[in-house]
Structures are given as C-alpha cells and as structure tokens.
Write a protein that holds these residues in place. Structure first.
Motif, PDB file in Angstrom:
ATOM      1  N   TYR A  62       6.498   3.847   7.629  1.00 15.59           N
ATOM      2  CA  TYR A  62       7.064   3.053   7.226  1.00 15.59           C
ATOM      3  C   TYR A  62       7.648   2.918   5.978  1.00 15.59           C
ATOM      4  N   TYR A  63       6.600   2.733   4.780  1.00 12.76           N
ATOM      5  CA  TYR A  63       6.922   2.853   3.569  1.00 12.76           C
ATOM      6  C   TYR A  63       6.227   4.181   2.641  1.00 12.76           C
ATOM      7  N   PRO A  64       7.089   4.434   2.201  1.00 14.20           N
ATOM      8  CA  PRO A  64       7.181   5.881   1.747  1.00 14.20           C
ATOM      9  C   PRO A  64       6.480   6.038   0.058  1.00 14.20           C
ATOM     10  N   GLU A  65       6.737   4.777  -0.334  1.00 15.94           N
ATOM     11  CA  GLU A  65       6.184   4.621  -1.362  1.00 15.94           C
ATOM     12  C   GLU A  65       5.560   3.046  -1.362  1.00 15.94           C
ATOM     13  N   PRO A  66       5.167   3.099  -2.899  1.00 18.10           N
ATOM     14  CA  PRO A  66       4.126   1.221  -2.429  1.00 18.10           C
ATOM     15  C   PRO A  66       5.598   0.118  -3.067  1.00 18.10           C
ATOM     16  N   LEU A  67       6.029  -0.918  -2.267  1.00 25.81           N
ATOM     17  CA  LEU A  67       6.820  -1.388  -2.624  1.00 25.81           C
ATOM     18  C   LEU A  67       6.354  -2.662  -3.834  1.00 25.81           C
ATOM     19  N   LYS A  68       6.944  -2.761  -5.217  1.00 23.49           N
ATOM     20  CA  LYS A  68       6.115  -3.285  -5.910  1.00 23.49           C
ATOM     21  C   LYS A  68       6.348  -4.147  -6.154  1.00 23.49           C
ATOM     22  N   THR A  73       1.095  -1.542   0.071  1.00 26.09           N
ATOM     23  CA  THR A  73      -0.090  -0.319   0.255  1.00 26.09           C
ATOM     24  C   THR A  73       0.532   1.442   0.245  1.00 26.09           C
ATOM     25  N   GLY A  74       2.728   1.172   0.304  1.00 25.78           N
ATOM     26  CA  GLY A  74       2.633   2.348   0.554  1.00 25.78           C
ATOM     27  C   GLY A  74       2.567   3.144   1.973  1.00 25.78           C
ATOM     28  N   LEU A  75       2.318   2.943   2.896  1.00 30.36           N
ATOM     29  CA  LEU A  75       1.363   3.139   4.313  1.00 30.36           C
ATOM     30  C   LEU A  75       2.946   3.869   5.084  1.00 30.36           C
ATOM     31  N   LYS A  76       2.509   5.301   4.700  1.00 33.84           N
ATOM     32  CA  LYS A  76       3.497   6.329   5.589  1.00 33.84           C
ATOM     33  C   LYS A  76       3.639   5.974   7.565  1.00 33.84           C
TER      34      LYS A  76
END
Length: 361
Positions: free
Chosen positions: A127-133, A122-125
C-alpha cells in the motif's frame, strides 16, 4: 467649515475659541470612530467567510453525503466558517494526496483512519512502498465513527476463520481502506492469504453480489458505530444480503488472532465485540477487527480553524442526523474519542475546543 467661520466671526474672543475647540474635538472623535468601526482589521477578519475543504470520499458514500449536509447548513450555525465537502476516490487517496500537496495544509482536512495513518507512516507494502514522511505530521481533528470489518458467508460449511482455506474471498477495492485494504492486511498477516483459492477485490456492493451469485464463498462488509457501539450503521451490502432471502452468517475473528497480528506488525487494530442482534441475522456475539474513522489535518493547519471546525462539527451532529445516518453516530462523545484515547495525536486547536466543551479534562 462654514459653521466654524460663522462662529468665529459672531462670537467674542474666548467664547469663540471655546466653541471652535468643542467642534474640533467632536469632529475628531467622530473621524476616529469612523476609522475604528469601518476599517478595524479584526472586525473585517471576523466577518470574512473562510472556507475549509474536506477531502472525504466518493459522492454517494455516507461520509461524503454527511459533510455535504454540513456544508449546506453551516451558515445557520457559524457566522464565517464554510466547510466544503470534496469528492475523492477514498481515504487512501486522501492520505497520500495531502502529503504530496503542502499548498493544501493551511486550508484542507481529510477523511482518514487510525490504521491507515499507521500504515502510511510505517511504509506498509504494497500500500505504501516507502514511509510517507508527511503522515507523521498529521493531527486528528475528530472521530467520524468506530468501524468493524466482518467476513460473511452463505456457505454452511464455513463456520470459522480457519475454514477460509481453499475458498474464494471477495472484498472491496484495494484503494478502500476499510473494505479492501484492512481485510487483505489481516488475511496476509495471518498467513491465510496464501491458503485461499482466490482473493478478488471488487468493491463495496460488488463483493457481496459475487457472494450471492456464487462467484465467491466469503464476502466483506463494514459497520460504522458511535462510541461504545451505542448506534451502528449498516450500509447497503447488508440490504443486499437481507433482500436475497438467503441464510448467511458472520465469521468471527478470534481476539487472539487480531492481537497477535498487532504484536507482530505494530498495527493498531481494535477488537470489536458486537452483542447479539446488533446486526441483521446475528443471534450470537460477533468479534472482529476495526479502527477509528478520522477527520485529520496537517499539524500546520491553523489552530483557530481547527478550533472552530471542531465546535461546528459537534454542534451540527444532530442537524446532519436529520438527513444522513452518519449524523446519528456523530455524538459529542464519539467525535471527541481520540482526544481521550490519544491526546498527543490531536490537533491543538481541536483539543482546545473539546476542553472548552467539557468533553475532555
């Protein structure tokens, strides 16, 4: 050759030709036999050891120690598959590291979590600034356990989740999905984070030590269970609480709060209901949130390795249980839980193993 020449000299015409033909046929068959036995590509492949790296968690943690036992004892249960337990900073690291290193996709699996992979995709900020494809291409090998994250306090004035307002909450590290990331997600997603006096992400034992030392009002602990909560592991922070001889209580999170968070964000937290006396000093039912602890691979992980690794894992649960508590929740029903709940998310090789073992239809 000497025998053949002698036969040709001493035997008359047709008989000599017959004997020579028989010897030639036997020699040819023997030569073909040697070639097929000694140089068969299939047999050479079957006998060659193949290693699978299991990127798991810090040394000393339950999952790492459990897979270290599997590594040590695997040769007793499989002729060529050799799982290798690899120490890592944790599951958050694993999810990112595998995605960024395609060279590992053919020979490595990782410790992960169902909510963690949702956050990565999802790219949950933050924790993940952008979706991890690449996370969209992850496939489940099996379930290491069901988790439950619960808040605990020694303050008799804190009776429910709403009482956290103005209090100091301690959790695990932000890099620890179960101990730090998930509690922060719930606190932030419910709006509670802004109402706290402080949030300190200290680590597994340190966050409970802060509670006992008076530096925090609420701490965080995590339980690991088998399917159906038939067996629950209580990690070291529980022992710290019990050894303190201080009264403490678990703070339930109402199911409606968890379900509302899921509806608002798209997360897939599960409501966990722990019957009385499941945990130390637990006279009443505790409800909280949790997820599934996963062993995951990229979809390009070879199907034969996924198949063999799954069968080995199911077989070795009782072996690991002799040395590590994680083995006690590695029941066939628990390991195969995702194959029944989310079959489309399971690696085809693992699914084939579960069907062969009669664990799914």
């Amino acid at each position: 050759m000497g025998i053949s020449l002698k036969l040709r000299k001493e035997l008359p015409g047709s008989l000599a030709r017959f004997a020579w033909g028989c010897l030639s046929s036997i020699a040819g068959a023997a030569l073909l036999g040697v070639v097929s036995v000694s140089f068969s590509p299939y047999q050479a492949y079957a006998q060659q050891e193949r290693k699978v790296s299991i990127l798991i968690s810090p040394a000393g943690s339950g999952p790492y120690e459990a897979f270290a036992v599997m590594q040590t004892r695997a040769s007793e249960s499989h002729p060529w598959l050799r799982p290798i337990a690899v120490e890592t900073p944790g599951f958050n690291y694993n999810v990112k590291y595998l995605a960024e290193n395609p060279g590992l996709w053919q020979n490595s699996v990782i410790g992960s979590g169902s909510v963690l992979e949702w956050a990565a995709k999802t790219g949950l900020k933050p924790y993940y600034p952008e979706p991890l494809k690449a996370a969209a291409d992850y496939r489940i090998i099996g379930v290491m356990g069901l988790t439950g994250v619960v808040f605990v306090t020694t303050d008799p004035k804190i009776q429910k989740f709403e009482d956290f307002i103005g209090k100091r909450v301690a959790t695990g590290l932000i890099s620890q999905n179960e101990w730090g990331m998930y509690p922060r997600m719930i606190l932030e997603g419910t709006g509670m984070l802004k109402k706290l006096k402080s949030l300190n992400m200290l680590g597994t034992d340190p966050n409970v030590e802060a509670l006992l030392d008076g530096r925090a009002d609420v701490a965080t602990i995590v339980m690991f269970s088998s399917d159906g909560l038939k067996h629950t592991i209580q990690p070291s922070p529980f022992k710290l609480l019990e050894a303190s001889n201080r009264p403490f209580r678990y703070i339930s999170i109402p199911p409606s709060v968890i379900e509302e968070y899921n509806k608002k964000t798209g997360a897939n937290f599960h409501v966990r209901r722990y019957p009385p006396n499941t945990l130390p000093n637990q006279p009443q039912e505790v409800t909280t949130f949790g997820n599934y602890l996963l062993l995951t691979a990229h979809k390009s992980f070879p199907e034969d390795l996924a198949y063999e690794l799954t069968k080995l894992w199911v077989k070795m649960g009782p072996v690991v249980a002799q040395y590590n508590a994680m083995g006690k929740i590695w029941t066939p029903e628990s390991i195969s839980a995702a194959a029944r709940l989310t079959p489309d998310a399971v690696h085809p090789g693992a699914m084939r193993a579960y069907k062969e073992l009669g664990l799914v239809q």
